[in-house]
Write a protein that holds these residues in place. Sequence first.
Motif, PDB file in Angstrom:
ATOM      1  N   ASP A 115      42.072  73.607   2.848  1.00  7.71           N
ATOM      2  CA  ASP A 115      41.826  75.097   2.723  1.00  7.71           C
ATOM      3  C   ASP A 115      43.306  75.811   3.559  1.00  7.71           C
ATOM      4  N   SER A 116      43.988  75.147   3.410  1.00 11.64           N
ATOM      5  CA  SER A 116      45.297  76.192   3.831  1.00 11.64           C
ATOM      6  C   SER A 116      46.313  76.132   3.173  1.00 11.64           C
ATOM      7  N   LEU A 117      46.731  75.200   2.080  1.00 10.45           N
ATOM      8  CA  LEU A 117      47.616  75.646   1.414  1.00 10.45           C
ATOM      9  C   LEU A 117      47.783  76.389   0.184  1.00 10.45           C
ATOM     10  N   GLN A 118      48.706  78.403   0.301  1.00 13.40           N
ATOM     11  CA  GLN A 118      48.319  79.320  -0.369  1.00 13.40           C
ATOM     12  C   GLN A 118      50.147  78.335  -2.244  1.00 13.40           C
ATOM     13  N   CYS A 119      50.955  78.501  -1.112  1.00 15.84           N
ATOM     14  CA  CYS A 119      52.052  77.983  -2.229  1.00 15.84           C
ATOM     15  C   CYS A 119      52.800  76.760  -2.333  1.00 15.84           C
ATOM     16  N   LEU A 120      52.595  76.032  -3.633  1.00 13.69           N
ATOM     17  CA  LEU A 120      53.431  74.434  -4.105  1.00 13.69           C
ATOM     18  C   LEU A 120      54.582  74.469  -4.564  1.00 13.69           C
ATOM     19  N   ILE A 121      55.531  74.691  -4.654  1.00 15.10           N
ATOM     20  CA  ILE A 121      56.525  74.359  -5.436  1.00 15.10           C
ATOM     21  C   ILE A 121      56.739  73.133  -5.483  1.00 15.10           C
ATOM     22  N   LEU A 122      57.175  72.396  -6.998  1.00 12.09           N
ATOM     23  CA  LEU A 122      57.573  71.358  -7.057  1.00 12.09           C
ATOM     24  C   LEU A 122      58.411  71.561  -8.284  1.00 12.09           C
ATOM     25  N   GLU A 123      59.680  72.470  -8.275  1.00 12.34           N
ATOM     26  CA  GLU A 123      60.342  72.693  -9.581  1.00 12.34           C
ATOM     27  C   GLU A 123      61.286  71.802  -9.552  1.00 12.34           C
ATOM     28  N   GLY A 124      62.084  71.260 -10.623  1.00 16.19           N
ATOM     29  CA  GLY A 124      63.115  70.278 -10.995  1.00 16.19           C
ATOM     30  C   GLY A 124      62.066  68.975 -10.547  1.00 16.19           C
ATOM     31  N   ASN A 125      61.379  68.488 -10.951  1.00 13.43           N
ATOM     32  CA  ASN A 125      61.139  66.927 -11.234  1.00 13.43           C
ATOM     33  C   ASN A 125      60.663  66.567 -12.617  1.00 13.43           C
ATOM     34  N   PHE A 126      60.319  65.358 -12.318  1.00 10.44           N
ATOM     35  CA  PHE A 126      60.079  64.734 -13.569  1.00 10.44           C
ATOM     36  C   PHE A 126      58.819  64.564 -13.906  1.00 10.44           C
ATOM     37  N   PHE A 127      58.220  65.421 -13.769  1.00 10.41           N
ATOM     38  CA  PHE A 127      56.128  65.276 -13.788  1.00 10.41           C
ATOM     39  C   PHE A 127      56.287  65.688 -14.916  1.00 10.41           C
ATOM     40  N   THR A 128      55.168  65.029 -15.943  1.00  9.45           N
ATOM     41  CA  THR A 128      54.543  65.281 -17.176  1.00  9.45           C
ATOM     42  C   THR A 128      53.033  66.131 -17.337  1.00  9.45           C
ATOM     43  N   SER A 129      52.687  66.425 -16.070  1.00  7.66           N
ATOM     44  CA  SER A 129      51.472  66.540 -16.028  1.00  7.66           C
ATOM     45  C   SER A 129      51.350  67.537 -14.350  1.00  7.66           C
ATOM     46  N   ILE A 130      50.182  67.926 -14.480  1.00 13.63           N
ATOM     47  CA  ILE A 130      50.123  68.659 -13.068  1.00 13.63           C
ATOM     48  C   ILE A 130      49.893  67.585 -12.173  1.00 13.63           C
ATOM     49  N   PRO A 131      50.748  67.111 -11.034  1.00 15.59           N
ATOM     50  CA  PRO A 131      50.327  65.850 -10.680  1.00 15.59           C
ATOM     51  C   PRO A 131      48.934  65.888  -9.568  1.00 15.59           C
ATOM     52  N   LEU A 132      48.519  66.860  -9.343  1.00 13.64           N
ATOM     53  CA  LEU A 132      47.873  66.820  -8.141  1.00 13.64           C
ATOM     54  C   LEU A 132      46.224  67.360  -8.918  1.00 13.64           C
ATOM     55  N   ASN A 133      45.043  67.012  -8.352  1.00 12.24           N
ATOM     56  CA  ASN A 133      44.054  67.592  -8.545  1.00 12.24           C
ATOM     57  C   ASN A 133      43.959  69.233  -8.136  1.00 12.24           C
ATOM     58  N   LEU A 134      43.788  70.524  -8.740  1.00  9.39           N
ATOM     59  CA  LEU A 134      43.675  71.666  -7.796  1.00  9.39           C
ATOM     60  C   LEU A 134      42.625  71.889  -7.400  1.00  9.39           C
ATOM     61  N   GLU A 135      41.370  71.553  -8.116  1.00  7.76           N
ATOM     62  CA  GLU A 135      40.248  71.865  -7.540  1.00  7.76           C
ATOM     63  C   GLU A 135      40.170  71.471  -6.182  1.00  7.76           C
ATOM     64  N   ASP A 136      40.948  70.639  -5.761  1.00 12.21           N
ATOM     65  CA  ASP A 136      40.530  69.632  -4.224  1.00 12.21           C
ATOM     66  C   ASP A 136      41.179  70.838  -3.677  1.00 12.21           C
ATOM     67  N   LEU A 137      42.126  72.044  -4.051  1.00  7.55           N
ATOM     68  CA  LEU A 137      42.629  72.712  -2.778  1.00  7.55           C
ATOM     69  C   LEU A 137      41.934  73.906  -3.326  1.00  7.55           C
ATOM     70  N   ASN A 138      41.196  75.004  -2.232  1.00 12.03           N
ATOM     71  CA  ASN A 138      40.494  76.292  -2.124  1.00 12.03           C
ATOM     72  C   ASN A 138      41.733  77.343  -1.786  1.00 12.03           C
ATOM     73  N   ILE A 139      42.380  77.896  -1.453  1.00 14.52           N
ATOM     74  CA  ILE A 139      43.208  78.862  -1.752  1.00 14.52           C
ATOM     75  C   ILE A 139      44.101  78.490  -2.267  1.00 14.52           C
ATOM     76  N   LEU A 140      44.775  77.776  -3.033  1.00 14.54           N
ATOM     77  CA  LEU A 140      46.327  77.810  -3.853  1.00 14.54           C
ATOM     78  C   LEU A 140      46.523  79.148  -4.120  1.00 14.54           C
ATOM     79  N   SER A 141      46.839  79.996  -4.310  1.00 12.06           N
ATOM     80  CA  SER A 141      47.747  81.485  -5.536  1.00 12.06           C
ATOM     81  C   SER A 141      48.713  81.088  -6.000  1.00 12.06           C
TER      82      SER A 141
END
Length: 428
Positions: A115-141
């Motif tokens: 209920d708090s996370l608004q900004c998530l920066i995961l640039e420059g890693n080796f992910f092949t897909s979005i690495p978490l379930n975004l539906e669990d985050l309520n206010i990520l923008s």
Amino acid sequence: MADIITPNISQALYRYLCQNIVGTEKHVKTIRLMNMNVVILNVSHFKCGLLNPNLLKSAVNLEQLIMQSSSLSVGLKEDHQGKFLDGLKHLQYIDFSRNAFEDQFRTSTFKSQLDSLQCLILEGNFFTSIPLNLEDLNILSFLNIRNNKIAYLTTKETHTIEVLFEKSNITMTVLLEGNPLVCTCASLDFVDWLFTTKVKLDSNGSYSCVGSDGNITTNFVYNQLQIMRIRCITTVWLIFSATLFGVLLLFILLGYRYKLHLQYFCLFIGMANPLFQKSKEETLEYDAYIAYCEGDYKWVYGPLRSFLEERRNYKLLLPDRGDGDVRPGQNRLAISYSISKCKKMILIISNEFVNNEWASYEATVGIEHFIGLQAKIIVISLESITKSEIPQYVMQMVSLDANDHIRKTDTLNENNIFWKTLDLAMKR
């Protein structure tokens, strides 16, 4: 003003921040008190491969956490319970750029920031897909996943972004630049989403991608979307048709190569069903096919025919009489077709039969037709023949021995054990 800790702090404090806290109780208490007032914490470029999971436990007011190039992919690997970020319910901004992440985050990693996370920066890693379930985050923008290894976002992933966008009721931004995107049949829905979504994208959704003809852009693909969909559908059907044709051709070749085995298997399965046997027998034209040699013609057309046809009203298929479709010297198919019209087969075994190639051939076809159904074949031995002379397929069956009286007389005695046994065999 809120406290800010940056990489300018001493190396000694760095070691405490990233590794297991050791030292005097007074020193530990000082760090914890300081952490309580921290709002922004930047500990980038320090190797936190050995990470104390309770490091930030007292930083309950932390709002921004920046840990770029800090070996977190190693440090967080043992944090199975998600203790590192646990309790940080005010954390709004997380920057985990260039930490060599490959795997999905555990569901417990961001459990306190739903209920708090608004900004998530995961640039420059080796992910092949979005690495978490975004539906669990309520206010990520704001989600930055630039310069990873993502080929395209799946329909499920774009759907979760849309759900989050509607749920947050604010502008949603996703950064994708720098990923090795592909523009293939599998990614057409993703390209369509890039130019129809209301989510804000960097480069307005126009990215470089690799297509079947080399490097192109998602914008070019979107303009040719309908044509490419038709082409992809055509390709899929061509592949499907070619595969189906190959499978059918393989079955045909195998069927031709093992046609007799398949025929015997089908016959065995079908004939093992009593209802099938009964219904099939009711439609058969003849009661028995008689296989014999020319030297036994007189006995076959005399006593045997007289007993079975005149006394017992059985209908026999006698090739020399013109019954059925087979004539002496004709091919295997004609014999098989004639035998298939009969409920049983009677083999008249004699010295001539044993040494006659055509007779043995005819008997073999009949035995193959009635494979697994020995009761459908009646063997009559007209002469005394040694076991070494009798064909192997005949040895496996019980035969009726005709004594001298039966062989040499034209007079029928229905009370004779031979005729009684034959009568019972025909009724089975």
